[in-house]
Enzyme design. Sequence first.
Site, PDB file in Angstrom:
ATOM      1  N   HIS A  97       0.808  -1.227   0.000  1.00 51.66           N
ATOM      2  CA  HIS A  97       0.000   0.000   0.000  1.00 51.66           C
ATOM      3  C   HIS A  97       0.846   1.286   0.000  1.00 51.66           C
ATOM      4  CE1 HIS A  97       0.390   0.098   4.368  1.00 51.66           C
ATOM      5  NE2 HIS A  97      -0.511  -0.813   4.593  1.00 51.66           N
ATOM      6  N   HIS A 130      -4.895  -8.422  14.820  1.00 52.17           N
ATOM      7  CA  HIS A 130      -4.944  -7.260  13.917  1.00 52.17           C
ATOM      8  C   HIS A 130      -5.713  -7.664  12.670  1.00 52.17           C
ATOM      9  CE1 HIS A 130      -3.981  -3.786  11.687  1.00 52.17           C
ATOM     10  NE2 HIS A 130      -2.832  -4.150  11.168  1.00 52.17           N
ATOM     11  N   GLU A 163      -6.058  -6.103   9.713  1.00 50.83           N
ATOM     12  CA  GLU A 163      -5.663  -5.704   8.355  1.00 50.83           C
ATOM     13  C   GLU A 163      -5.504  -6.965   7.509  1.00 50.83           C
ATOM     14  OE1 GLU A 163      -2.504  -2.803   8.071  1.00 50.83           O
ATOM     15  OE2 GLU A 163      -2.989  -2.405   5.973  1.00 50.83           O
ATOM     16  N   ASP A 200      -3.565  -8.299   5.437  1.00 56.27           N
ATOM     17  CA  ASP A 200      -2.367  -9.151   5.332  1.00 56.27           C
ATOM     18  C   ASP A 200      -2.336 -10.186   6.457  1.00 56.27           C
ATOM     19  OD1 ASP A 200      -2.054  -6.753   6.801  1.00 56.27           O
ATOM     20  OD2 ASP A 200       0.119  -6.886   6.756  1.00 56.27           O
ATOM     21  N   HIS A 225      -1.252  -0.228  14.702  1.00 52.27           N
ATOM     22  CA  HIS A 225      -1.478   1.020  14.009  1.00 52.27           C
ATOM     23  C   HIS A 225      -2.899   1.162  13.470  1.00 52.27           C
ATOM     24  CE1 HIS A 225      -1.239  -0.271   9.618  1.00 52.27           C
ATOM     25  NE2 HIS A 225      -1.048  -1.374  10.297  1.00 52.27           N
ATOM     26  N   ASP A 276       1.744  -6.024  14.273  1.00 53.80           N
ATOM     27  CA  ASP A 276       2.662  -5.253  13.423  1.00 53.80           C
ATOM     28  C   ASP A 276       3.831  -4.634  14.204  1.00 53.80           C
ATOM     29  OD1 ASP A 276       1.471  -5.669  10.958  1.00 53.80           O
ATOM     30  OD2 ASP A 276       0.266  -3.860  11.024  1.00 53.80           O
ATOM     31  N   TYR A 315      10.206   0.403   8.613  1.00 51.66           N
ATOM     32  CA  TYR A 315       8.845   0.003   8.989  1.00 51.66           C
ATOM     33  C   TYR A 315       8.261   1.006   9.982  1.00 51.66           C
ATOM     34  CZ  TYR A 315       4.936  -3.075   9.932  1.00 51.66           C
ATOM     35  OH  TYR A 315       3.670  -3.586  10.036  1.00 51.66           O
ATOM     36  N   HIS A 369       5.320  -9.489  11.063  1.00 47.86           N
ATOM     37  CA  HIS A 369       6.180  -9.416   9.868  1.00 47.86           C
ATOM     38  C   HIS A 369       7.637  -9.557  10.305  1.00 47.86           C
ATOM     39  CE1 HIS A 369       2.967  -7.784   7.289  1.00 47.86           C
ATOM     40  NE2 HIS A 369       2.701  -6.912   8.227  1.00 47.86           N
TER      41      HIS A 369
HETATM   42 FE1  FEO Z   1      -1.246  -3.479   9.669  1.00 52.35          FE
HETATM   43 FE2  FEO Z   1       0.731  -6.020   8.732  1.00 52.35          FE
HETATM   44  O1  FEO Z   1      -0.856  -5.068   8.806  1.00 52.35           O
END
Ligand code: FEO
Length: 397
Positions: free
Chosen positions: A28, A82, A84, A86, A147, A166, A192, A225
């Site tokens: 993104h 989370h 999101e 991903d 986040h 994250d 990051y 991640h």
């Molecule tokens: Fe905020 Fe890795 O997604």
Amino acid sequence: MSEPLKATQISEHVYWVGAVDWAIRDFHGYKTSQGTSYNAYLVMADKITLIDSVKAPFMGELMSRIASVADPAKIEYIVSNHSEMDHSGCLPTLIHKLKPEKLFASKMGAKALNQHFGISDIEAVDNGQTLSLGNMNLTFTETRMLHWPDSMFSYLAEDELLFSQDAFGMHLASSKRFDDEVGDWEAEAAKYYANILMPFSPMVTALLAKVAEMNLPMKIIAPDHGPVFRKDLEKIVALYGKWARQEPTNKAVVVFDTMWRSTAKMASVICEGLSAGGAETKMLPLGASHRSDVASEILDAGALLVGSPTMNNQIFPTVADVMTYLKGLKPKNLLGASFGSYGWSGESVKQINEYLDAMKIEKVCDGLRVQYVPTADDLHNCYELGLEVAKRLKDFS
Ligand code: FEO
């Protein structure tokens, strides 16, 4: 046929069962030069529990790694730290296939999962709530806006392990799973932070204080991640403290684009002045620099100098792109200046100044405007601007 991929044990009862995305280069708008991983974890408790999942196209990889340690049908709980996509993209299919007894998320997570996927059967957990997995316990800490509003940590007391979603993560694809195996990770972790967490720095500071107060024993930090931290936990936590403070250094970042090299000439001479004045100088021509690399350089900078030609009464599109991006990231503690060439109207400097003002960046001057091509006097002024910024930065060296 499922892919013959294996899980990696990261603590006595926990396995990494995520996916590695070697190919992704745009996340993104963030340039992921080294790919990334979507980390999911399997807790081999009485109630086998999956912590987070992976991006939808990677579900086969997730399933294969889970199957290498447990029958996926035996997963009873799924925790979404989370929402999101991903980390949740494959959840609808996963729930349909595995039919877990329960799916847990924060209250905001339950709302987000419902809005994204229409999942309604979610048990919303409270901040500080502990969930029994039978022989183990998982305690949730809301980390709102770190986040996303839904974000939360889960702490597995028995393994002294924090699932941090994250936070403390980085976009780094690797065949290795641990921080002490992947080589120098600090630059990717900083990138990051700059691109994802910088706008929320006050909340990072508050969360770190809260976690320090909780004084939880911690052997492992398992983010969503990049590598799992088993060696440098203190280092990554300390770096987050430092990055959240955004302490300026005597580094000046010069970001610019150019049409016929007039603004480029101004940038070069400004850099000469900065260097002659003792500032560490980083030139980022936007023809060769991605917005997310600009954000990384800003993280520890003391000054941001922005140059743009005027095109059709406007700031150059690449400069508008990076300034819009940086404005959203809310960098702090910066001096600023604008410069640029023009043909007949020359609005770019004014427009850059508007960005700098909106970002609460203290301008060193009203900006340098040059018609068509910089004269010797114009270049002298550029050099003087570099010297002036360097002088102001001396306080930070
Ligand atoms: Fe905020 Fe890795 O997604």
